[in-house]
Scaffold this motif. Structure first.
Motif, PDB file in Angstrom:
ATOM      1  N   MET A 139       6.353   3.465  -2.787  1.00 21.84           N
ATOM      2  CA  MET A 139       4.631   1.975  -3.088  1.00 21.84           C
ATOM      3  C   MET A 139       4.651   2.219  -4.432  1.00 21.84           C
ATOM      4  O   MET A 139       4.875   1.311  -5.252  1.00 21.84           O
ATOM      5  N   ASN A 140       5.670   3.277  -5.595  1.00 21.35           N
ATOM      6  CA  ASN A 140       5.804   3.293  -6.831  1.00 21.35           C
ATOM      7  C   ASN A 140       6.624   2.154  -6.974  1.00 21.35           C
ATOM      8  O   ASN A 140       6.430   1.381  -8.066  1.00 21.35           O
ATOM      9  N   ASN A 141       7.807   1.992  -6.317  1.00 23.20           N
ATOM     10  CA  ASN A 141       9.066   0.395  -6.135  1.00 23.20           C
ATOM     11  C   ASN A 141       8.131  -0.824  -6.373  1.00 23.20           C
ATOM     12  O   ASN A 141       8.387  -1.759  -7.332  1.00 23.20           O
ATOM     13  N   ILE A 142       7.193  -0.859  -5.524  1.00 21.50           N
ATOM     14  CA  ILE A 142       5.849  -2.522  -5.857  1.00 21.50           C
ATOM     15  C   ILE A 142       5.352  -2.524  -7.360  1.00 21.50           C
ATOM     16  O   ILE A 142       4.760  -3.565  -7.690  1.00 21.50           O
ATOM     17  N   ARG A 143       4.386  -0.847  -7.287  1.00 27.56           N
ATOM     18  CA  ARG A 143       3.728  -1.362  -8.287  1.00 27.56           C
ATOM     19  C   ARG A 143       4.300  -0.988  -9.491  1.00 27.56           C
ATOM     20  O   ARG A 143       4.038  -2.250 -10.714  1.00 27.56           O
ATOM     21  N   LYS A 144       6.047  -1.138  -9.440  1.00 28.52           N
ATOM     22  CA  LYS A 144       6.658  -1.553 -11.168  1.00 28.52           C
ATOM     23  C   LYS A 144       6.919  -2.769 -10.790  1.00 28.52           C
ATOM     24  O   LYS A 144       7.035  -3.670 -11.887  1.00 28.52           O
ATOM     25  N   THR A 145       7.195  -3.426  -9.297  1.00 26.85           N
ATOM     26  CA  THR A 145       7.445  -4.892  -9.197  1.00 26.85           C
ATOM     27  C   THR A 145       6.129  -5.267  -9.390  1.00 26.85           C
ATOM     28  O   THR A 145       6.475  -7.080 -10.357  1.00 26.85           O
ATOM     29  N   ALA A 146       5.162  -5.236  -9.235  1.00 31.25           N
ATOM     30  CA  ALA A 146       3.842  -6.076 -10.352  1.00 31.25           C
ATOM     31  C   ALA A 146       3.390  -5.769 -11.128  1.00 31.25           C
ATOM     32  O   ALA A 146       3.120  -6.742 -11.849  1.00 31.25           O
ATOM     33  N   HIS A 175       8.477 -11.046   1.100  1.00 35.93           N
ATOM     34  CA  HIS A 175       7.572 -10.509   2.949  1.00 35.93           C
ATOM     35  C   HIS A 175       7.773 -11.923   3.885  1.00 35.93           C
ATOM     36  O   HIS A 175       7.803 -13.071   3.375  1.00 35.93           O
ATOM     37  N   LYS A 176       7.752 -11.451   5.091  1.00 36.10           N
ATOM     38  CA  LYS A 176       8.431 -12.098   6.302  1.00 36.10           C
ATOM     39  C   LYS A 176       7.264 -13.021   6.928  1.00 36.10           C
ATOM     40  O   LYS A 176       7.345 -14.255   7.055  1.00 36.10           O
ATOM     41  N   THR A 177       6.180 -11.963   6.510  1.00 36.67           N
ATOM     42  CA  THR A 177       4.602 -12.729   6.891  1.00 36.67           C
ATOM     43  C   THR A 177       4.812 -13.779   5.885  1.00 36.67           C
ATOM     44  O   THR A 177       3.061 -14.373   7.112  1.00 36.67           O
ATOM     45  N   LYS A 209       2.295  -4.754   9.483  1.00 34.03           N
ATOM     46  CA  LYS A 209       0.571  -4.136   8.481  1.00 34.03           C
ATOM     47  C   LYS A 209       2.078  -3.408   7.353  1.00 34.03           C
ATOM     48  O   LYS A 209       0.810  -3.204   6.733  1.00 34.03           O
ATOM     49  N   ILE A 210       2.766  -2.767   7.072  1.00 36.99           N
ATOM     50  CA  ILE A 210       4.411  -2.145   6.192  1.00 36.99           C
ATOM     51  C   ILE A 210       3.774  -3.507   5.101  1.00 36.99           C
ATOM     52  O   ILE A 210       3.516  -3.308   3.284  1.00 36.99           O
ATOM     53  N   GLU A 252       1.855  -3.063   1.356  1.00 33.71           N
ATOM     54  CA  GLU A 252       2.197  -3.369   0.018  1.00 33.71           C
ATOM     55  C   GLU A 252       2.134  -4.530  -0.769  1.00 33.71           C
ATOM     56  O   GLU A 252       1.748  -3.892  -2.314  1.00 33.71           O
ATOM     57  N   ALA A 253       1.534  -5.303  -0.270  1.00 34.73           N
ATOM     58  CA  ALA A 253       0.465  -6.980  -0.893  1.00 34.73           C
ATOM     59  C   ALA A 253      -0.844  -6.152  -1.285  1.00 34.73           C
ATOM     60  O   ALA A 253      -1.097  -6.410  -2.148  1.00 34.73           O
ATOM     61  N   GLU A 254      -1.621  -5.191  -0.748  1.00 38.64           N
ATOM     62  CA  GLU A 254      -2.605  -4.880  -1.093  1.00 38.64           C
ATOM     63  C   GLU A 254      -2.136  -3.823  -2.534  1.00 38.64           C
ATOM     64  O   GLU A 254      -2.734  -3.817  -3.629  1.00 38.64           O
TER      65      GLU A 254
END
Length: 158
Positions: free
Chosen positions: A1-8, A105-107, A121-122, A126-128
């Motif tokens: 999740m740190n990767n997601i935080r960094k991207t954001a 994301h594919k969704t 769900k994953i 990640e979007a959250e």
């Protein structure tokens, strides 16, 4: 999740027009314009849905079961959100949907069933994380002395 935080955080820093927090709905509209994404409220979008088609029926189902969602029609991401939501929730939901786009994301094409429930769900989680970090970056919160939900409530950030 740190990767997601960094991207954001990186995505937020790329937005030169954002000079103060919190990020506003107008800021999000500017981001969409910059990347040629489209954003509509339910009120704006519903009149154009042809409910006699399968896609029209699926769109109406999405509207009836989600507060916001994103579709990819002709490779142009389109975010659609419920304009009856409180302002803060609109901002959060649009940021969440932008997270799906930025994270690849594919969704983000809700009109196709192209991934498993587990993957959905994953990607939702990640979007959250993306939306939370984008709207309230941890380094900024720490700098102003916020280290818990109670601190945020005390400052009326929640």
């Amino acid at each position: 999740m740190n990767n997601i935080r960094k991207t954001a955080l990186e995505f937020l820093l790329e937005q030169e027009h954002i000079t103060k927090l919190p990020v506003s709905l107008d800021d999000l509209m500017c981001i969409a314009k910059k990347y040629n994404w489209e954003i509509y409220t339910y009120s704006e979008f519903i009149p154009y849905i042809d409910t006699s088609t399968e896609n029209g029926k699926r769109l109406m189902q999405c509207i009836n079961t989600n507060k916001a969602f994103v579709i990819n029609d002709n490779k142009t991401p389109t975010i659609i959100f419920d304009d009856r939501l409180p302002y803060i929730e609109k901002t959060y939901k649009v940021s969440h949907e932008m997270g799906h786009i930025v994270l690849g994301h594919k969704t983000f094409d809700l009109l196709s069933d192209n991934i498993s429930d587990e993957e959905k769900k994953i990607q939702e989680n990640e979007a959250e994380v993306f939306a939370t970090e984008f709207l309230a970056p941890q380094p900024v919160l720490r700098e102003i002395g916020i280290s818990s939900i109670d601190d945020m409530n005390d400052l009326a950030l929640l």
